[in-house]
Design a protein around this motif. Structure first.
Motif, mmCIF file in Angstrom:
data_model
loop_
_atom_site.group_PDB
_atom_site.id
_atom_site.type_symbol
_atom_site.label_atom_id
_atom_site.label_comp_id
_atom_site.label_asym_id
_atom_site.label_seq_id
_atom_site.Cartn_x
_atom_site.Cartn_y
_atom_site.Cartn_z
ATOM 1 N N PRO A 1 19.688 -63.256 -40.022
ATOM 2 C CA PRO A 1 18.569 -62.358 -40.333
ATOM 3 C C PRO A 1 17.290 -62.778 -39.634
ATOM 4 N N PRO A 2 16.519 -61.825 -39.125
ATOM 5 C CA PRO A 2 15.204 -62.162 -38.576
ATOM 6 C C PRO A 2 14.183 -62.321 -39.699
ATOM 7 N N GLU B 1 3.103 -75.887 -37.040
ATOM 8 C CA GLU B 1 4.242 -75.011 -36.756
ATOM 9 C C GLU B 1 5.333 -75.301 -37.778
ATOM 10 N N ILE B 2 5.689 -74.281 -38.535
ATOM 11 C CA ILE B 2 6.681 -74.399 -39.598
ATOM 12 C C ILE B 2 7.992 -73.787 -39.102
ATOM 13 N N PHE B 3 9.056 -74.570 -39.168
ATOM 14 C CA PHE B 3 10.381 -74.096 -38.742
ATOM 15 C C PHE B 3 11.181 -73.696 -39.983
ATOM 16 N N VAL B 4 11.702 -72.457 -39.960
ATOM 17 C CA VAL B 4 12.480 -71.914 -41.062
ATOM 18 C C VAL B 4 13.942 -71.839 -40.625
ATOM 19 N N THR B 5 14.804 -72.491 -41.379
ATOM 20 C CA THR B 5 16.241 -72.455 -41.090
ATOM 21 C C THR B 5 16.941 -71.802 -42.265
ATOM 22 N N ILE B 6 17.572 -70.660 -42.015
ATOM 23 C CA ILE B 6 18.280 -69.920 -43.059
ATOM 24 C C ILE B 6 19.777 -70.117 -42.845
ATOM 25 N N THR B 7 20.456 -70.513 -43.904
ATOM 26 C CA THR B 7 21.903 -70.691 -43.883
ATOM 27 C C THR B 7 22.550 -69.575 -44.693
ATOM 28 N N LEU B 8 23.524 -68.888 -44.094
ATOM 29 C CA LEU B 8 24.262 -67.840 -44.798
ATOM 30 C C LEU B 8 25.333 -68.503 -45.653
ATOM 31 N N SER C 1 16.795 -71.873 -36.001
ATOM 32 C CA SER C 1 15.483 -71.931 -36.639
ATOM 33 C C SER C 1 14.542 -70.892 -36.031
ATOM 34 N N GLN C 2 13.697 -70.325 -36.876
ATOM 35 C CA GLN C 2 12.582 -69.482 -36.460
ATOM 36 C C GLN C 2 11.304 -70.156 -36.931
ATOM 37 N N SER C 3 10.193 -69.856 -36.293
ATOM 38 C CA SER C 3 8.985 -70.603 -36.640
ATOM 39 C C SER C 3 7.752 -69.714 -36.649
ATOM 40 N N PHE C 4 6.753 -70.192 -37.338
ATOM 41 C CA PHE C 4 5.420 -69.594 -37.327
ATOM 42 C C PHE C 4 4.416 -70.726 -37.498
ATOM 43 N N GLY D 1 7.228 -66.541 -34.524
ATOM 44 C CA GLY D 1 6.166 -66.689 -33.544
ATOM 45 C C GLY D 1 4.788 -66.320 -34.053
ATOM 46 N N ALA D 2 4.677 -65.892 -35.315
ATOM 47 C CA ALA D 2 3.378 -65.494 -35.859
ATOM 48 C C ALA D 2 2.442 -66.700 -35.928
ATOM 49 N N THR D 3 1.162 -66.448 -35.808
ATOM 50 C CA THR D 3 0.139 -67.488 -35.908
ATOM 51 C C THR D 3 -0.876 -67.103 -36.975
#
Length: 589
Positions: free
Chosen positions: A35-36, A100-107, A119-122, A43-45
């Protein structure tokens, strides 16, 4: 005293039990989209430090695990928090600023290895103000009979990165705990019990790098007589983290010697108790009837006695076994749903005055049920066949089910949906409103009857559309058709449009498309011969613009080679008998 209690779990959609046991340890992998992030986006700031994190739900995924870190794949902020089927998470104590916060989602899956997404980050914004004061705390201000062994907890303060705490027996006192930096925590467990039957004053001051909160008030509560609280318990069955738990399990937990009872709460996420909330039981087991399959459940059991409730008890989880689906088929590598897919429309028309309005199921299934719903949603069974006779408007429920044989018994996998029934009449066309454009027409069809209608132009067999408006129609006569969707009838209407007044057009469109480019007298069909001698054209100020004679193309809308603007223009026609006719027309481009 009973040995155990039966608890029936209400669900929005109750799925029956289907015991499907996978004995294989190695399952074939299958493609699953990750999921996004929806908010904040990847990439949000300049993201606020207290922003909730939300992601898109993924079909067929029963749960999610979230980790937060300051490096890709890291978990130094949050380590693998199971949030069940929820698709949002708010960090309890906020996030570090300008980081910068890295978000890792596990299904999370029940019957195959979990899928760890990239990972996605903002990046969070910098703090600009001192934090607010704490909005609330436990014990609450002016609380009485507080257990002497209580913990002190508080809600997170906006923009806080830490808290100073002091405890005393007088206003602004700190003899029990001098002002102490608790760090970015939301609770404090005093090293010793608080004095009994005493006024206790606590002051919580949030801080960040800019400074400390200003004007925070002191909380006062009064302790009860000395007593011994029970300790926490833990689950025996199912054990914490267990999967493939039966849908009607017996919940069991360890007995606590000085507990007189237990408060039990169950939810489908760690943040809510939507299944069971603070149910009081006086034993160490309970039979739960008909859990939903394919779900992770979060359970809290808090022992209590006359002194109060156990402090700091943690939440535990378990996951139910597979039911009607969706579940993973290791042979095909697909997610399988055994419930039938429903195609019955949301709205169905029945014909007024028809005593046998039959509605038929549109799906293949082993059985069907039809219900009438009243204003409160109560159901009245109408039929258990493939067809049902309905003779009044209202809201109804349609259910189709498939019978599955498992372990010598029949299990029903059902799907249901509500639909509306509308009484319709054969259409009667009252009028067709015509809008004349430069080179086209717009129609709006009006009927005198009510019904679930569809509309076509020129052809009775369609194609039909739901809208009663047609746009950009050619400058000709047309027939419109109105058909009732429920088969109650069809009606037609010929729209005849006269674009001239006694042969003089009321508009023309000199745009070079070869249609209606010239303004000229058009003899009506009933006129035996053209009796026009000459026509003069004027602007609205009376200036002569052109002279046209019968037999020519007519006026092109130009003067001395230049296009004249859209406007109203006037004409004077001189007849062979020396009579004159005057009028006006519109130039459209």
């Amino acid at each position: 005293m009973k040995e155990n209690w039966n608890i029936r779990i209400p669900k929005v959609i109750a799925l029956p039990l289907l015991l499907i046991v996978f004995l294989c340890n190695n399952f074939a992998s299958f493609s699953q989209e990750c999921p996004p992030l929806l908010s904040p986006t990847n990439g949000a700031t300049m993201v606020p430090v207290d922003s909730p994190i939300t992601w898109e739900a993924v079909a067929g995924v029963p749960g999610y695990i979230i980790s937060l870190g300051t490096t890709e794949g890291g978990n130094d902020i949050l380590n693998e928090r199971n949030v069940g089927a929820a698709t949002t998470f708010t960090p309890t104590t906020g996030l570090p600023e300008n980081t910068e916060i890295f978000v890792t989602i596990t299904l999370f899956f029940f019957n195959q290895p979990n899928i760890i997404c990239d990972s996605q980050s903002f990046t969070t914004a910098s703090l600009t103000d001192v934090p607010d004061c704490v909005p609330a705390s436990i014990p609450a201000n002016n609380a009485i009979d507080v257990n002497t062994g209580t913990n002190i907890t508080w809600n997170a303060a906006t923009n806080a990165t830490g808290y100073f705490l002091s405890i005393g027996t007088t206003l602004n006192g700190s003899e029990l705990l001098a002002s102490t930096d608790i760090g970015n925590a939301l609770s404090y467990n005093p090293l010793t019990d608080l004095p009994s039957e005493t006024d206790i004053y606590i002051t919580i001051i949030p801080y960040n790098r800019i400074g400390m909160a200003i004007g925070c008030s002191t909380v006062l509560f009064t302790t009860a007589a000395a007593a011994v609280l029970p300790i926490c318990t833990s689950m025996i069955s199912p054990f914490d983290g267990e999967t493939n738990v039966p849908l009607s399990p017996t919940l069991e937990w360890n007995a606590v010697p000085n507990a007189t009872g237990y408060k039990v709460s169950i939810g489908t996420s760690p943040f809510e108790n939507n299944i069971l909330e603070d149910a009081i039981l006086f034993n160490t087991s309970a039979v739960v009837i008909d859990f939903e399959p394919n779900r992770t459940f979060f359970i809290s059991i808090v022992p209590f006695n006359e002194a109060g409730e156990a402090i700091g008890c943690t939440q535990e989880t378990f996951s139910t076994l597979l039911g009607c689906g969706p579940y993973y088929d290791p042979t095909s590598g697909d997610l399988v749903v055994l419930n039938p897919e429903l195609t019955l429309p949301d709205s169905i028309s029945i014909c007024e005055g028809n005593s046998s309005n039959r509605i038929a199921a549109t799906d293949e299934a082993d059985g069907y049920r039809w219900y009438k719903l009243d204003d409160r949603g109560n159901e009245t069974l109408l039929a258990t066949t493939e067809e049902v006779v309905i003779d009044e408007e209202g809201e109804y429920l349609y259910e189709a089910y498939i019978n599955i044989e498992d372990s010598g018994r029949i299990v029903e996998c059902a799907s249901s949906k509500t639909f509306n029934v509308i009484i319709s009449q054969a259409p009667k066309i009252e009028d067709v409103e015509v809008q004349i454009n430069a080179n086209s027409l717009d129609y709006t069809i009006r009927t005198t009857t009510n019904g679930n209608y569809e509309y076509a132009l020129d052809y009775e067999d369609g194609p039909y559309q739901d809208s009663n408006r047609f746009a950009n129609i050619s400058l000709e006569n047309h027939t419109v058709f109105v058909r009732d969707k429920g088969g109650c009838g069809i009606s037609d209407y010929l729209v005849q449009q006269d674009f001239t007044v006694n042969g003089f057009p009321n508009f023309f469109t000199p745009n070079g498309d070869g249609i209606n480019d010239y303004w000229q007298f058009i003899p009506p069909t009933e006129m035996k011969e053209n009796n026009i001698l000459v026509i003069h054209i004027f602007d609205r100020f009376g200036a002569l613009l052109a002279q046209i004679n019968p037999g020519t193309d007519g006026w092109s809308g130009n003067l001395n080679g230049n296009q004249l603007p859209e406007s109203e223009y006037w004409f004077r026609a001189r007849l062979l008998n020396e009579q004159e006719i005057t009028g006006h027309f519109t130039l459209k481009r």
